[in-house]
Enzyme design. Structure first.
Site, PDB file in Angstrom:
ATOM      1  N   ARG A   1       0.852  -1.183   0.000  1.00 46.17           N
ATOM      2  CA  ARG A   1       0.000   0.000   0.000  1.00 46.17           C
ATOM      3  C   ARG A   1       0.886   1.230   0.000  1.00 46.17           C
ATOM      4  NH1 ARG A   1      -4.219   1.381   4.777  1.00 46.17           N
ATOM      5  NH2 ARG A   1      -2.282   1.821   5.859  1.00 46.17           N
TER       6      ARG A   1
ATOM      7  N   THR B   1      -0.713   7.635  -1.002  1.00 48.86           N
ATOM      8  CA  THR B   1      -2.040   7.562  -1.640  1.00 48.86           C
ATOM      9  C   THR B   1      -2.926   6.489  -1.006  1.00 48.86           C
ATOM     10  OG1 THR B   1      -1.308   5.893  -3.211  1.00 48.86           O
ATOM     11  CG2 THR B   1      -0.990   8.201  -3.852  1.00 48.86           C
TER      12      THR B   1
ATOM     13  N   ASP C   1       1.423  -2.043  12.281  1.00 49.23           N
ATOM     14  CA  ASP C   1       1.769  -2.554  10.946  1.00 49.23           C
ATOM     15  C   ASP C   1       2.047  -4.056  11.044  1.00 49.23           C
ATOM     16  OD1 ASP C   1       3.278  -1.233   8.137  1.00 49.23           O
ATOM     17  OD2 ASP C   1       3.461  -3.352   8.647  1.00 49.23           O
TER      18      ASP C   1
ATOM     19  N   ASP D   1       5.455  -5.359   9.565  1.00 44.67           N
ATOM     20  CA  ASP D   1       6.603  -5.002  10.405  1.00 44.67           C
ATOM     21  C   ASP D   1       6.645  -5.837  11.674  1.00 44.67           C
ATOM     22  OD1 ASP D   1       7.657  -3.135   8.681  1.00 44.67           O
ATOM     23  OD2 ASP D   1       6.610  -1.442   9.597  1.00 44.67           O
TER      24      ASP D   1
END
Ligand code: PRP
Ligand code: URA
Length: 209
Positions: free
Chosen positions: A104, A108, A200, A203
């Site tokens: 992603r 944006t 995340d 991560d």
């Protein structure tokens, strides 16, 4: 419209609570994701077709049931979806695995494709997309789109945590795809992160931050 199933099983909820904790380290996070995936796939496959077979036990012959119908493939969305594959394969060792590489764009929030490799007979299979996070739904919608472009029609998706925004997008753009989640969270923040979420997922799974 596709259905959304939220797994409220105590074991799943307990493990998810540990995963959300910011102090949970990579090793435990990875193990828990695999364990939850295993518990979720057990329920997701409840409707699979079976057929009668005759088996001879050491005592006598008997009629049993074995899986029948379409074969399965699990399709992780890279990277974080990889953390759910082994949990699925523990339960369905013969499943094939396809990979869809998407990330992603942080500005944006649009998905960017970088890889797609699917089993040659994907369109004949039941496909189960796995990705821990369904946030805006952009990545999942694109992944489902790739599969449909290749003739796949029997698609389900398993996410660990979903935001209402992502669920609404999939239901609008892919009303035929049922969604199975361990947690349906509150909303997305300004950076497109799920709140409360777990941060995340990639991560935390791979220790990259
Ligand atoms: C995460 C996650 C999903 C996506 C969800 O991946 O694993 O694929 O974000 O967000 P969306 O619903 O708004 O598209 P990310 O793009 O961070 O890539 P990574 O797995 O490689 O870290
Ligand atoms: N991707 C993640 O890994 N976490 C989120 O909360 C949203 C997208």
């Amino acid at each position: 419209m596709s259905k959304v199933v939220v797994f409220d099983h105590p074991l799943i909820q307990h493990k998810l609570a540990i995963m959300r904790d910011k102090n949970t380290g990579v090793k435990e996070f990875r193990e828990l994701l695999e364990e939850i995936s295993m518990l979720m796939i057990y329920e997701v496959t409840r409707g699979l077709e079976t057929e009668e077979v005759e088996v001879e036990t050491p005592i006598c012959k008997c009629t049993c049931r074995k899986l029948a119908g379409r074969k399965l493939a699990v399709v992780p969305i890279l990277r974080a979806g990889l953390g759910m594959v082994d949990g699925v394969l523990n339960m369905i060792p013969a499943a094939k695995v396809g990979h869809i590489g998407l990330y992603r764009d942080p500005q944006t929030l649009e998905p960017v494709e970088y890889y797609c490799k699917l089993p040659a007979d994907s369109s004949d299979r039941d496909l189960i997309i796995v990705d821990p996070m369904l946030a805006t739904g952009g990545s999942a919608s694109a992944a489902i789109g790739f599969l449909k472009q290749r003739g796949c029609r029997h698609i389900k998706m398993i996410n660990l945590i979903a935001a209402p925004e992502g669920v609404a997008r999939i239901q609008k753009e892919h009303p035929d795809v049922d969604i199975y989640v361990a947690g349906l969270d509150d909303h997305l923040n300004d950076h497109g992160y799920i709140v409360p979420g777990l941060g995340d997922a990639g991560d935390r799974l791979f220790g990259t931050k």
